[in-house]
Design an enzyme around this catalytic site. Structure first.
Site, PDB file in Angstrom:
ATOM      1  N   CYS A  40      -8.438  55.395 -30.315  1.00 43.06           N
ATOM      2  CA  CYS A  40      -7.946  56.050 -29.091  1.00 43.06           C
ATOM      3  C   CYS A  40      -7.215  55.100 -28.150  1.00 43.06           C
ATOM      4  CB  CYS A  40      -9.072  56.778 -28.384  1.00 43.06           C
ATOM      5  SG  CYS A  40     -10.372  55.748 -27.675  1.00 43.06           S
ATOM      6  N   HIS A  50     -13.684  57.324 -24.427  1.00 40.77           N
ATOM      7  CA  HIS A  50     -12.552  57.939 -25.110  1.00 40.77           C
ATOM      8  C   HIS A  50     -11.421  58.127 -24.111  1.00 40.77           C
ATOM      9  CE1 HIS A  50     -10.662  59.892 -28.480  1.00 40.77           C
ATOM     10  NE2 HIS A  50     -10.366  60.952 -27.734  1.00 40.77           N
ATOM     11  N   HIS A  85      -4.535  62.467 -28.610  1.00 38.89           N
ATOM     12  CA  HIS A  85      -5.563  61.431 -28.711  1.00 38.89           C
ATOM     13  C   HIS A  85      -5.870  61.154 -30.174  1.00 38.89           C
ATOM     14  CE1 HIS A  85      -9.159  64.261 -29.319  1.00 38.89           C
ATOM     15  NE2 HIS A  85      -8.100  65.031 -29.275  1.00 38.89           N
TER      16      HIS A  85
END
Length: 190
Positions: free
Chosen positions: A95, A148, A160
């Site tokens: 990510c 994240h 993402h």
């Protein structure tokens, strides 16, 4: 389409002659099989986000061009494989590697390497999903910590690199999982 004449009767056993006669029937079947749908899941789908009907929002007039470049770069990477620690299209992305790559190549902005460090860097925090602008970083709190990050592209969607699913993807930010874990956005471009 003209098919070649089969070899003479004496040249091949009866079974091979029979197979040769089926060739004109098999060619379209084989071509149709090759032209079938790919085994990958579709990359884009209609958004189910409640935010999809909001007007698009850019960070500011001065950075609208950079935001556009970031959006095109982010969407262009959808489908790239996930790899923990990855930070290139050829090697795959995690990510934070994805987000850093997008900003570095589209806006010449180098970001910290981890999602936690990106979350604590300078920039204006955006607490409400309805106030997110295209190009904002979006952070998610999983198990009590920011772990994240993605890039908001507008209309309730973000790009993402989740570890589940195996590829960079476009998801609804207010969906059942991501909506429950959304922490805040960060406006880097203003």
């Amino acid at each position: 389409m003209r098919y070649p004449d089969p070899p003479s009767r004496g040249a091949l056993p009866a079974l091979k002659r029979w197979a040769w006669r089926l060739l004109p029937c098999l060619v379209p079947v084989l071509l149709a099989a090759c032209a079938g749908s790919p085994h990958r899941q579709p990359t884009f789908r209609t958004s189910h986000s409640a935010l999809a009907d909001l007007p698009p929002r850019a960070p500011s007039a001065a950075s609208a061009g950079e935001a556009n470049d970031i959006l095109f770069r982010a969407i262009g990477l959808v489908g790239t494989r996930y790899r923990w620690g990855g930070n290139t299209p050829a090697g795959g992305f995690d990510c934070s590697g994805l987000v850093d790559y997008i900003y570095r190549t589209a806006a010449r902005i180098k970001l910290p390497r981890t999602s936690h460090d990106m979350a604590t860097m300078g920039g204006r925090n955006v607490r409400r999903m309805t106030q997110l602008a295209s190009g904002d970083l979006v952070f998610f709190d999983i198990d009590g910590a920011i772990s994240h990050v993605g890039v908001y592209v507008g209309k309730g969607r973000f790009v993402h690199a989740p570890n589940s699913g195996g590829t960079v993807r476009l998801d609804d930010i207010d969906g059942p999982y991501w909506g429950d874990h959304f922490a805040y956005g960060k406006r880097v471009l203003d």
